[in-house]
Write a protein that holds these residues in place. Structure first.
Motif, short mmCIF file in Angstrom:
data_model
loop_
_atom_site.label_atom_id
_atom_site.label_comp_id
_atom_site.label_asym_id
_atom_site.label_seq_id
_atom_site.Cartn_x
_atom_site.Cartn_y
_atom_site.Cartn_z
N ALA A 74 1.22 1.82 -10.96
CA ALA A 74 0.18 1.00 -10.96
C ALA A 74 -1.23 1.53 -11.28
CB ALA A 74 -0.01 0.19 -9.36
N LEU A 75 -1.32 2.75 -11.34
CA LEU A 75 -2.51 3.47 -11.45
C LEU A 75 -2.83 3.46 -12.98
CD1 LEU A 75 -2.19 6.76 -9.21
CD2 LEU A 75 -3.26 4.52 -8.58
N HIS A 76 -4.09 3.16 -13.46
CA HIS A 76 -4.71 3.11 -14.76
C HIS A 76 -6.08 3.84 -14.80
CE1 HIS A 76 -1.66 0.01 -15.45
NE2 HIS A 76 -1.90 -0.63 -14.47
N ARG A 77 -6.02 4.17 -16.11
CA ARG A 77 -7.42 5.06 -16.51
C ARG A 77 -8.67 4.18 -15.94
NH1 ARG A 77 -9.34 8.36 -20.53
NH2 ARG A 77 -7.05 8.17 -21.52
N GLY A 78 -9.44 5.03 -15.30
CA GLY A 78 -10.65 4.41 -14.80
C GLY A 78 -10.49 3.99 -13.03
N ASP A 79 -9.16 3.85 -12.66
CA ASP A 79 -9.29 3.48 -11.28
C ASP A 79 -9.64 4.59 -10.48
OD1 ASP A 79 -7.84 1.14 -11.91
OD2 ASP A 79 -5.75 1.83 -11.20
N TRP A 80 -10.19 4.26 -9.26
CA TRP A 80 -10.55 5.19 -8.37
C TRP A 80 -9.11 5.43 -7.11
CZ3 TRP A 80 -15.30 7.42 -7.39
CH2 TRP A 80 -16.39 7.04 -8.38
N LEU A 81 -9.28 6.74 -6.86
CA LEU A 81 -8.11 7.13 -5.97
C LEU A 81 -8.69 8.12 -5.08
CD1 LEU A 81 -4.92 7.51 -5.32
CD2 LEU A 81 -5.09 9.35 -6.89
N VAL A 82 -8.62 7.84 -3.55
CA VAL A 82 -8.64 8.57 -2.62
C VAL A 82 -7.77 8.94 -1.75
CG1 VAL A 82 -9.49 6.88 -0.97
CG2 VAL A 82 -10.49 8.96 -0.89
N TYR A 83 -7.51 10.17 -1.36
CA TYR A 83 -6.33 10.53 -0.65
C TYR A 83 -6.81 10.53 0.80
CZ TYR A 83 -2.93 12.15 -3.97
OH TYR A 83 -2.19 12.38 -5.09
N TYR A 84 -5.65 10.14 1.44
CA TYR A 84 -5.65 10.18 3.16
C TYR A 84 -4.67 11.22 3.46
CZ TYR A 84 -4.51 9.37 7.94
OH TYR A 84 -4.30 9.72 9.14
N SER A 85 -4.76 12.25 4.28
CA SER A 85 -3.75 13.17 4.42
C SER A 85 -3.54 13.12 5.90
CB SER A 85 -4.13 14.64 4.14
OG SER A 85 -4.55 14.83 2.59
N PRO A 86 -2.21 12.53 6.24
CA PRO A 86 -2.08 12.67 7.99
C PRO A 86 -1.97 14.01 8.32
CG PRO A 86 -0.44 11.82 6.47
CD PRO A 86 -1.36 12.22 5.50
N ARG A 87 -1.27 14.91 7.53
CA ARG A 87 -0.88 16.18 8.20
C ARG A 87 -1.31 17.40 7.32
NH1 ARG A 87 1.38 15.56 12.91
NH2 ARG A 87 1.96 17.69 13.23
N GLU A 88 -1.31 18.68 7.62
CA GLU A 88 -1.57 19.78 6.75
C GLU A 88 -0.22 19.82 5.69
OE1 GLU A 88 -1.85 23.17 9.30
OE2 GLU A 88 -4.01 23.05 9.44
N GLY A 89 0.92 19.63 6.21
CA GLY A 89 2.22 19.75 5.18
C GLY A 89 3.08 18.63 5.23
#
Length: 148
Positions: A34-49
């Motif tokens: 579903a990710l397309h050129r120009g889309d914004w993506l921010v990552y949420y990280s619950p843990r280190e690993g």
């Protein structure tokens, strides 16, 4: 243009930032298609690993998708995940989620069980939520204006 939260451990996010790619859901095609050129993506990280390490509970990277479609990457002999290329913004800092819980439309009505919303490989979010997260991460104002 769509705004997304990807969910991944901080060490996996670091590898993606270093390599200029996003890989969601342990490399599943359905997680990135579903990710397309120009889309914004921010990552949420619950843990280190992955399922280990100290809690992070923060947004850890932000960028724009530059691929037209997902591609197979040769990561190891028996693991060929699907990825998209991402141009990550340098110089941003992790933004803890807790101060944003009452502000983000995604979480403000679910403050007591917000963690359930952060399960799975990704979530679609509003441009307003993306701007709020990006601002908390220190994205410069000229880039904030591009989130629509």
């Amino acid at each position: 243009m769509t705004c997304w939260i990807g969910v991944a451990s901080a060490d996996h996010v670091s590898a993606g930032v270093e390599g200029g790619f996003a890989q969601l859901g342990h490399g599943r095609h359905d997680a990135v298609k579903a990710l397309h050129r120009g889309d914004w993506l921010v990552y949420y990280s619950p843990r280190e690993g992955m399922r280990k390490g100290a809690p992070v509970q923060a947004f850890t990277a932000i960028g724009r998708v530059t691929s037209d479609e997902p591609y197979h990457a040769a990561q190891s002999m028996d693991f060929n995940p699907y990825r998209v290329n991402v141009d990550y913004f340098p110089g941003v800092t992790p933004a803890p989620i807790r101060p944003l819980l009452g502000v983000l439309s995604l979480t403000r009505d679910h403050i007591d069980n917000w963690g359930l919303l952060m399960r799975g490989p990704k979530r679609k979010i509003t441009p307003e939520d993306m701007r709020c997260i990006a601002k908390a991460m220190g994205l410069p104002p000229d880039n904030l204006a591009r989130i629509e």
